[in-house]
Scaffold this motif. Structure first.
Motif, PDB file in Angstrom:
ATOM      1  N   SER A  50       0.830  -1.205   0.000  1.00  0.00           N
ATOM      2  CA  SER A  50       0.000   0.000   0.000  1.00  0.00           C
ATOM      3  C   SER A  50       0.865   1.256   0.000  1.00  0.00           C
ATOM      4  N   PRO A  51       0.544   2.236  -0.872  1.00  0.00           N
ATOM      5  CA  PRO A  51       1.225   3.536  -0.811  1.00  0.00           C
ATOM      6  C   PRO A  51       0.562   4.486   0.184  1.00  0.00           C
ATOM      7  N   HIS A  52      -0.558   4.059   0.765  1.00  0.00           N
ATOM      8  CA  HIS A  52      -1.338   4.913   1.660  1.00  0.00           C
ATOM      9  C   HIS A  52      -1.176   4.454   3.111  1.00  0.00           C
ATOM     10  N   TYR A 134      -8.198   2.415  -3.947  1.00  0.00           N
ATOM     11  CA  TYR A 134      -8.160   2.810  -2.539  1.00  0.00           C
ATOM     12  C   TYR A 134      -9.084   4.008  -2.292  1.00  0.00           C
ATOM     13  N   GLU A 135      -9.681   4.037  -1.126  1.00  0.00           N
ATOM     14  CA  GLU A 135     -10.370   5.228  -0.628  1.00  0.00           C
ATOM     15  C   GLU A 135      -9.555   5.777   0.549  1.00  0.00           C
ATOM     16  N   PRO A 136      -8.734   6.813   0.293  1.00  0.00           N
ATOM     17  CA  PRO A 136      -7.881   7.327   1.373  1.00  0.00           C
ATOM     18  C   PRO A 136      -8.707   7.802   2.566  1.00  0.00           C
ATOM     19  N   LEU A 137      -8.192   7.523   3.758  1.00  0.00           N
ATOM     20  CA  LEU A 137      -8.830   7.903   5.015  1.00  0.00           C
ATOM     21  C   LEU A 137      -7.857   8.742   5.836  1.00  0.00           C
ATOM     22  N   PRO A 138      -8.357   9.535   6.774  1.00  0.00           N
ATOM     23  CA  PRO A 138      -7.448  10.347   7.603  1.00  0.00           C
ATOM     24  C   PRO A 138      -6.521   9.445   8.407  1.00  0.00           C
ATOM     25  N   PRO A 139      -5.226   9.768   8.447  1.00  0.00           N
ATOM     26  CA  PRO A 139      -4.283   8.928   9.184  1.00  0.00           C
ATOM     27  C   PRO A 139      -4.189   9.318  10.654  1.00  0.00           C
ATOM     28  N   VAL A 140      -3.715   8.369  11.441  1.00  0.00           N
ATOM     29  CA  VAL A 140      -3.407   8.588  12.858  1.00  0.00           C
ATOM     30  C   VAL A 140      -1.916   8.345  13.034  1.00  0.00           C
ATOM     31  N   VAL A 141      -1.175   9.362  13.436  1.00  0.00           N
ATOM     32  CA  VAL A 141       0.278   9.255  13.554  1.00  0.00           C
ATOM     33  C   VAL A 141       0.686   9.641  14.968  1.00  0.00           C
ATOM     34  N   GLY A 142       1.264   8.712  15.690  1.00  0.00           N
ATOM     35  CA  GLY A 142       1.755   8.971  17.034  1.00  0.00           C
ATOM     36  C   GLY A 142       0.738   8.633  18.109  1.00  0.00           C
ATOM     37  N   ALA A 143       1.244   8.325  19.303  1.00  0.00           N
ATOM     38  CA  ALA A 143       0.393   7.872  20.405  1.00  0.00           C
ATOM     39  C   ALA A 143      -0.598   8.943  20.841  1.00  0.00           C
ATOM     40  N   ARG A 144      -0.161  10.190  20.889  1.00  0.00           N
ATOM     41  CA  ARG A 144      -1.076  11.248  21.326  1.00  0.00           C
ATOM     42  C   ARG A 144      -2.253  11.385  20.371  1.00  0.00           C
ATOM     43  N   ALA A 145      -1.980  11.300  19.077  1.00  0.00           N
ATOM     44  CA  ALA A 145      -3.066  11.387  18.095  1.00  0.00           C
ATOM     45  C   ALA A 145      -4.021  10.211  18.254  1.00  0.00           C
ATOM     46  N   ALA A 724      20.072   6.387  20.394  1.00  0.00           N
ATOM     47  CA  ALA A 724      20.193   7.603  21.199  1.00  0.00           C
ATOM     48  C   ALA A 724      20.494   8.840  20.362  1.00  0.00           C
ATOM     49  N   MET A 725      21.200   8.662  19.225  1.00  0.00           N
ATOM     50  CA  MET A 725      21.686   9.837  18.499  1.00  0.00           C
ATOM     51  C   MET A 725      21.371   9.852  17.005  1.00  0.00           C
ATOM     52  N   TYR A 726      21.026   8.715  16.406  1.00  0.00           N
ATOM     53  CA  TYR A 726      20.932   8.689  14.950  1.00  0.00           C
ATOM     54  C   TYR A 726      19.635   8.094  14.414  1.00  0.00           C
ATOM     55  N   GLU A 727      19.254   6.931  14.904  1.00  0.00           N
ATOM     56  CA  GLU A 727      18.192   6.170  14.265  1.00  0.00           C
ATOM     57  C   GLU A 727      16.816   6.579  14.787  1.00  0.00           C
ATOM     58  N   GLU A 728      15.895   6.784  13.859  1.00  0.00           N
ATOM     59  CA  GLU A 728      14.502   7.032  14.234  1.00  0.00           C
ATOM     60  C   GLU A 728      13.621   6.844  13.008  1.00  0.00           C
ATOM     61  N   PHE A 729      12.554   6.052  13.175  1.00  0.00           N
ATOM     62  CA  PHE A 729      11.546   5.950  12.122  1.00  0.00           C
ATOM     63  C   PHE A 729      10.611   7.146  12.253  1.00  0.00           C
ATOM     64  N   ARG A 730      10.724   8.050  11.310  1.00  0.00           N
ATOM     65  CA  ARG A 730       9.918   9.260  11.342  1.00  0.00           C
ATOM     66  C   ARG A 730       8.767   9.163  10.345  1.00  0.00           C
ATOM     67  N   TYR A 731       7.696   9.838  10.677  1.00  0.00           N
ATOM     68  CA  TYR A 731       6.521   9.883   9.818  1.00  0.00           C
ATOM     69  C   TYR A 731       6.046  11.319   9.708  1.00  0.00           C
ATOM     70  N   ALA A 732       5.690  11.715   8.484  1.00  0.00           N
ATOM     71  CA  ALA A 732       5.080  13.024   8.285  1.00  0.00           C
ATOM     72  C   ALA A 732       3.672  13.003   8.859  1.00  0.00           C
ATOM     73  N   PRO A 733       3.083  14.177   9.133  1.00  0.00           N
ATOM     74  CA  PRO A 733       1.697  14.184   9.619  1.00  0.00           C
ATOM     75  C   PRO A 733       0.730  13.464   8.684  1.00  0.00           C
ATOM     76  N   SER A 734       1.091  13.359   7.404  1.00  0.00           N
ATOM     77  CA  SER A 734       0.257  12.638   6.446  1.00  0.00           C
ATOM     78  C   SER A 734       0.318  11.127   6.622  1.00  0.00           C
ATOM     79  N   GLN A 736       3.069   9.401   5.887  1.00  0.00           N
ATOM     80  CA  GLN A 736       4.108   8.883   5.006  1.00  0.00           C
ATOM     81  C   GLN A 736       5.426   8.786   5.769  1.00  0.00           C
ATOM     82  N   PRO A 737       6.098   7.642   5.684  1.00  0.00           N
ATOM     83  CA  PRO A 737       7.407   7.517   6.339  1.00  0.00           C
ATOM     84  C   PRO A 737       8.433   8.402   5.642  1.00  0.00           C
TER      85      PRO A 737
END
Length: 839
Positions: A50-52, A134-145, A724-734, A736-737
């Motif tokens: 999936s690209p979504h 696909y029917e795109p739906l609003p994403p949920v990114v992060g625990a707080r969201a 601690a200093m380099y690695e992190e899987f980041r995601y845009a608010p959309s 997308q990784p």
């Protein structure tokens, strides 16, 4: 890293050889799965993803792909949902998980379809012809969201994005906080990162309508670079609708690293088995690096609020922890393990008598999580050890020239001092000397010199900080902790789970050669080296007379659902089973020796390749001759002696039981200790952090092989440096990784690990294992991230900046110094009721 020897380093035992695993690897003769071709006529699969991040799957058109030349089969959501059951989950959450999206795609990279063809090029070309509406739906990114009241739902049937939510209370927490002299609180965030293996996922699977063993019905045989836990085998069987006896799994001797990540390969084993059924032939799938970074597995990111009640003497009287893990799109087994793996040691090395825990896991439109080196420990200790620094800052004294009690003094006051020690949550620390280990780390760090450096750097307008991290290192996991995710009244009587069992099989052939068969599926730690040494020592043999087999075949290798290479199980559990099996073999050899020598077996010993009289060592027979007698002339053995040189042992410690009805559990068998001191510089112009010195002291019980233990420490430190200093899987608010290649997901190299390292070891043998050994593979992956964070916080303390999250690097420091970043929220207050919830 530049290793500086410490005078107290224990000598390398004269029986600790170089690794037997190395020669094939350095000569290009490793046996990795992509090099193997175990089945004729194997086809190749490509996965459509999936690209979504969040989208309803309206329809999937497989027609053009199926018509492409060279394509044997194409399957999509309809075929998956028709043939497979959802994977059995660890909780009753209404969040069904299949190896592909069926109704929706819930993260970028989630499999949606599989194409099987004659070769990979054809499969990938045909995969581009699969049309998904696909029917795109609003994403949920992060625990707080995910916790927001108006958050889009990932799984509508669950009616919430909270997959599990439990609160535990041990002692009168409210009273402890009411009577406290100080209440110190902090909110912290631990990032989502992985331990990137050299070899990505690889699977070969074959569906057979008949297993060929005389039984009726289908069976699956698969090869995978899986590393355990083997609790996943019944999970696979459940999804396929087969008995576990009809799912045969092979794991080659070399699996190119894992560090927990390859426990998450099992959905692809099931998916390729189904693809094989449709194709009518075995199917191979090898993951590429982008697929791995998009859609394999990672450690869970966590937000946490920690509160400490502290009395006038600086003693912590209560701990209140609110933990929220982001497990990604599905509560994929073995999650919520990350929340509960350290349940028994949640108070760390401190005497904290009263505890409250709220433990939640939430789902988001991100890659699902699972095991990652030190899982649960990195997250816990980041919050707990940052909180200890906050306590020191708030209750008086002096730290680095700033107001606050010395961070070492606060820790010394609260350390556990006598053993065994039982925590409020049910953990039983078996042995240790935490105070001595801390003092050794302080001595080796040359703390006085570091403080002089700090003063000099600060006088010149620069930043220099010193941080400490103390952790209890659990090993020999009790799988029963996962049951805590289910309330006691909902746990079915007689169906509890517990245990840390490991199986080993030892046999002796007629020429006296010993074979040790392990079910621990190592990933490079040196299991064969240590097992060989232990067995040789117990049997009095030269190591050349012992061979070790580490290939796994669930049809022939001894194993149990708890088997695997996770949670530092090998040293405390597998070697204990080796001892048991070897000792039984030794008894039979002595019985044969008594016939050859005319000496009672209880007066014999095994040494130097001989069976000999302890009283008259010259009266001896060759070990191989005694073994030959059992094989060739068993009728002369003493009455009651079994003519068997084939023993299987299952080490099953009784100290690891299921959770009690009041939710207490000894979540691991053994508990080691790590004391780490880290000194850092921050360049005042570039704000780049550089590690100056690390002093690391480990107590892993009896040291079985010093070289391998040191290697585990170095490896854990490097993994921890990455997180601690380099690695992190980041995601845009959309959703997308933004870190799906090594251009954006940065791993440390030898250049980044070029700091001065001083390692040392304290030995407190465990009374619970025959050799006194504990695990040592994960300690620094838990302690180093927070020790570094504490050092950076100390460096920036004059600027009034708090460190509440990782990773830390120049950009983060720039944002903090310029006022664009988060400063955190440590509060010194009177008690104010319960912990707030995130909204």
């Amino acid at each position: 890293m530049v290793e500086q020897p410490s005078p107290s380093d224990p000598p390398v035992p004269d029986w600790a050889p170089s690794r037997v695993e190395d020669a094939p690897l350095v000569t290009g003769q490793g046996r990795f799965l992509d090099d193997l071709d175990p089945l004729p006529g194997t086809l190749v699969a490509a996965v459509v993803r999936s690209p979504h991040p969040h989208a309803r799957i309206r329809s999937v058109d497989l027609g053009r792909a199926r018509a492409h030349p060279g394509v044997a089969a194409v399957l999509g959501p309809a075929e998956v949902s028709a043939a497979l059951r959802p994977f059995p989950l660890s909780t009753g959450a209404a969040m069904p998980y299949y190896p592909t999206g069926t109704d929706k795609a819930r993260f970028v990279g989630e499999p949606v379809a599989v194409v099987v063809a004659t070769d990979r090029y054809t499969a990938e070309d045909a995969a581009e012809l699969v049309a998904v509406d696909y029917e795109p739906l609003p994403p949920v990114v992060g625990a707080r969201a995910a916790l927001a009241e108006d958050a889009p739902l990932l799984h509508e049937a669950a009616e919430s994005n909270v997959a599990t939510d439990r609160t535990f209370e041990f002692g009168d927490v409210a009273e402890a906080f009411r009577s406290a002299t100080h209440v110190v609180e902090g909110e912290y965030e631990f990032p989502r990162y992985s331990s990137v293996p050299m070899e990505c996922y690889s699977v070969i699977a074959e569906w057979r309508d008949s297993s060929g063993d005389g039984t009726v019905g289908p069976a699956v045989e698969a090869w995978a670079n899986f590393h355990g836990p083997f609790t996943m085998v019944p999970v696979m069987a459940g999804a396929l609708g087969l008995p576990t006896s009809r799912v045969r799994l092979h794991v080659p001797a070399d699996i190119g690293g894992s560090f927990g990540i390859k426990a998450g390969i099992y959905p692809y084993v099931v998916l390729m088995a189904l693809a094989s059924k449709h194709a009518g032939a075995p199917v191979r799938w090898t993951e590429d690096r982008i697929e791995h970074l998009l859609a394999s597995s990672s450690g869970a990111d966590r937000i946490m609020r920690m509160r400490a009640a502290v009395d006038a003497d600086g003693l912590i009287t209560a701990l209140d922890a609110d933990l929220v893990d982001n497990v990604g799109a599905y509560l994929r087994p073995p999650e919520p393990s990350t929340l509960y793996r350290c349940f028994g040691n949640i108070t760390g090395p401190y005497r904290i008598p009263v505890v409250r825990i709220r433990a939640r896991a939430v789902v988001t439109n991100q890659m699902p999580t699972g095991l990652n080196r030190g899982f649960g420990g990195q997250q816990l200790y980041f919050g707990l050890e940052r909180l200890m620094d906050a306590v020191a800052t708030h209750i008086g004294g002096e730290v680095g020239g700033e107001t606050g009690r010395d961070v070492l003094d606060v820790r010394r006051r609260n350390l556990v001092g006598s053993f065994p020690y039982e925590t409020p949550t049910g953990g039983v620390y078996d042995s240790g000397d935490y105070a001595a280990a801390l003092e050794l780390a302080v001595k080796n760090a040359d703390l006085g010199e570091l403080r002089e450096r700090q003063a000099e750097v600060r006088a010149g307008g620069g930043y220099y900080g010193i941080g400490v991290g103390l952790v209890v290192d659990p090993s020999g996991t009790n799988i029963g902790y996962v049951g805590l995710a289910t309330p006691a009244e909902q746990r079915k009587p007689g169906r509890d789970k517990s245990g840390s069992t490991e199986h080993v099989r030892i046999s002796v052939d007629l020429s006296g050669v010993v074979t040790v068969m392990l079910g621990s599926v190592p990933q490079g730690q040196g299991h064969a080296t240590v097992a060989r040494s232990v067995a040789a020592r117990r049997l009095g043999l030269p190591e050349e007379q012992v061979r070790v087999v580490v290939d796994m075949d669930t049809a022939t290798t001894p194993w149990t659902v708890t088997s695997g290479s996770y949670s530092s199980r090998f040293a405390p559990l597998v070697t204990s089973a080796v001892v048991q099996a070897a000792d039984r073999i030794a008894a039979t050899i002595k019985a044969a020796g008594s016939v050859l020598l005319g000496v009672p077996s209880d007066e014999l010993e095994l040494a130097e390749g001989l069976v000999r009289s302890r009283a008259e060592p010259a009266r001896a027979a060759q070990f191989r001759h005694a073994a030959g007698l059992v094989h060739w002339d068993p009728s002369v053995l003493p009455e009651g002696t079994s003519a068997r040189l084939y023993e299987e042992a299952a080490f099953t410690p009784r100290e690891v039981r299921a959770a009690t009805r009041d939710d207490r559990i000894n979540s691991s068998l053994c508990y080691g200790f790590v004391a780490e001191i880290v000194a850092v510089r921050i360049d005042p112009d570039t704000l780049q952090i550089s590690v100056d010195r690390v002093s690391s002291v480990h107590d892993a019980g009896t040291v079985l092989n010093q070289r391998l233990l040191d290697g585990q420490v170095y490896g854990a430190l490097t993994h921890a440096l990455g997180g601690a200093m380099y690695e992190e899987f980041r995601y845009a608010p959309s959703g997308q990784p933004t870190s799906a290649t090594f251009l954006d997901y940065l791993c440390p190299t030898s250049a980044e690990a070029g700091y001065e390292l001083r390692t040392d070891h304290l030995v407190s043998p465990s009374p619970l294992t025959p050799l006194g050994a504990k695990g040592c593979g994960e300690g620094s992956s838990m302690s180093f991230p927070v020790a570094l964070a504490n050092a950076v916080a100390d460096a920036l303390a004059p600027a009034g900046i708090q460190i509440t999250s990782l990773p830390l690097h120049g950009e983060v420091i720039h944002n903090l110094v310029s006022g664009d970043g988060r400063y955190g929220d440590h509060r010194h207050s009177r008690p104010s009721g319960g912990v707030e919830t995130w909204r």
